[in-house]
Design a protein around this motif. Structure first.
Motif, short mmCIF file in Angstrom:
data_model
loop_
_atom_site.label_atom_id
_atom_site.label_comp_id
_atom_site.label_asym_id
_atom_site.label_seq_id
_atom_site.Cartn_x
_atom_site.Cartn_y
_atom_site.Cartn_z
N MET A 102 -15.82 -33.21 38.95
CA MET A 102 -17.07 -33.35 39.69
C MET A 102 -17.89 -34.53 39.16
SD MET A 102 -18.20 -29.36 40.12
CE MET A 102 -19.86 -29.78 40.55
N TYR A 103 -17.85 -34.75 37.86
CA TYR A 103 -18.57 -35.87 37.25
C TYR A 103 -18.03 -37.20 37.76
CZ TYR A 103 -20.11 -38.92 33.42
OH TYR A 103 -20.65 -39.94 32.68
N VAL A 104 -16.72 -37.35 37.73
CA VAL A 104 -16.10 -38.60 38.18
C VAL A 104 -16.30 -38.80 39.68
CG1 VAL A 104 -13.88 -39.79 38.43
CG2 VAL A 104 -14.43 -38.63 36.30
N VAL A 105 -16.16 -37.74 40.47
CA VAL A 105 -16.32 -37.86 41.92
C VAL A 105 -17.77 -38.22 42.27
CG1 VAL A 105 -16.30 -36.51 44.07
CG2 VAL A 105 -14.37 -36.40 42.51
N SER A 106 -18.74 -37.65 41.55
CA SER A 106 -20.13 -37.97 41.87
C SER A 106 -20.44 -39.43 41.57
CB SER A 106 -21.08 -37.05 41.11
OG SER A 106 -21.02 -37.31 39.72
N ILE A 107 -19.91 -39.96 40.50
CA ILE A 107 -20.13 -41.38 40.19
C ILE A 107 -19.44 -42.25 41.24
CG2 ILE A 107 -19.69 -43.21 38.51
CD1 ILE A 107 -19.88 -41.02 36.35
N ALA A 108 -18.22 -41.89 41.61
CA ALA A 108 -17.51 -42.65 42.64
C ALA A 108 -18.23 -42.58 43.98
CB ALA A 108 -16.08 -42.14 42.77
N PHE A 109 -18.79 -41.43 44.30
CA PHE A 109 -19.52 -41.27 45.56
C PHE A 109 -20.76 -42.16 45.59
CE2 PHE A 109 -22.75 -39.08 48.15
CZ PHE A 109 -22.08 -39.07 49.37
N VAL A 112 -26.87 -44.74 36.48
CA VAL A 112 -27.84 -43.64 36.43
C VAL A 112 -27.15 -42.31 36.76
CG1 VAL A 112 -29.90 -42.69 37.56
CG2 VAL A 112 -29.85 -45.09 36.87
N ALA A 113 -26.25 -42.34 37.73
CA ALA A 113 -25.50 -41.13 38.07
C ALA A 113 -24.62 -40.70 36.89
CB ALA A 113 -24.64 -41.37 39.30
N ALA A 114 -24.05 -41.66 36.18
CA ALA A 114 -23.21 -41.34 35.02
C ALA A 114 -24.04 -40.73 33.90
CB ALA A 114 -22.50 -42.60 34.53
N ILE A 115 -25.21 -41.29 33.66
CA ILE A 115 -26.07 -40.75 32.59
C ILE A 115 -26.59 -39.36 32.97
CG2 ILE A 115 -28.29 -41.08 31.41
CD1 ILE A 115 -27.71 -44.11 31.59
N GLY A 116 -27.02 -39.21 34.21
CA GLY A 116 -27.49 -37.89 34.66
C GLY A 116 -26.39 -36.85 34.60
N GLY A 117 -25.19 -37.23 35.02
CA GLY A 117 -24.06 -36.31 34.95
C GLY A 117 -23.70 -35.95 33.52
N ALA A 118 -23.80 -36.93 32.62
CA ALA A 118 -23.51 -36.65 31.21
C ALA A 118 -24.52 -35.68 30.62
CB ALA A 118 -23.50 -37.95 30.42
N VAL A 119 -25.77 -35.80 31.02
CA VAL A 119 -26.79 -34.86 30.54
C VAL A 119 -26.50 -33.45 31.04
CG1 VAL A 119 -29.24 -34.24 30.76
CG2 VAL A 119 -28.58 -36.60 30.27
N VAL A 120 -26.14 -33.34 32.32
CA VAL A 120 -25.81 -32.03 32.88
C VAL A 120 -24.59 -31.44 32.19
CG1 VAL A 120 -25.02 -30.84 34.97
CG2 VAL A 120 -26.90 -32.46 35.10
N LEU A 121 -23.56 -32.26 31.96
CA LEU A 121 -22.37 -31.79 31.26
C LEU A 121 -22.70 -31.32 29.85
CD1 LEU A 121 -19.55 -34.29 32.27
CD2 LEU A 121 -19.63 -31.85 32.72
N ALA A 122 -23.55 -32.06 29.15
CA ALA A 122 -23.92 -31.66 27.79
C ALA A 122 -24.65 -30.33 27.78
CB ALA A 122 -24.79 -32.75 27.15
#
Length: 105
Positions: free
Chosen positions: A33-40, A53-63
């Motif tokens: 989901m993280y990779v797909v959201s960045i690609a989207f 920004v999507a990568a950083i936000g996704g990393a925060v959610v994953l953490a």
């Protein structure tokens, strides 16, 4: 007694399976989901900044998701023992202060 031992083995196997499924969802599904959201975001905007920004936000959610147990425990401790709450109070008694000239009536 033999049936009891088999039941203990079945419970152990079920616990192992649940642990493996949890790891699969945490690593596999959330990672995908993280990779797909960045690609989207990249596909929609073609902007490196928005993808970052999507990568950083996704990393925060994953953490947060990966560390959910420690976050839960920290919040529980904060609810039990709030920072502003004190059990003891210090009291200071000050004698009456007279006028500047020293005249006490």
């Amino acid at each position: 007694m033999n049936g009891l031992m088999q039941m203990a083995g079945a419970i152990s196997d079920a616990n192992t399976l649940v642990s493996q499924l949890k790891n699969f969802f945490l690593v596999g599904v959330l990672g995908l989901m993280y990779v797909v959201s960045i690609a989207f975001v990249w596909g929609q905007t073609k902007s490196v900044m928005k993808a970052a920004v999507a990568a950083i936000g996704g990393a925060v959610v994953l953490a947060i998701v990966v560390n959910m147990a420690s976050v839960r425990d920290k919040i529980g401790e904060d609810i039990k023992n709030p920072a502003g709450k004190t059990n003891a109070a210090a009291v200071r008694v000050v004698d009456h202060i007279g006028p500047a000239g020293g005249d006490r009536r």
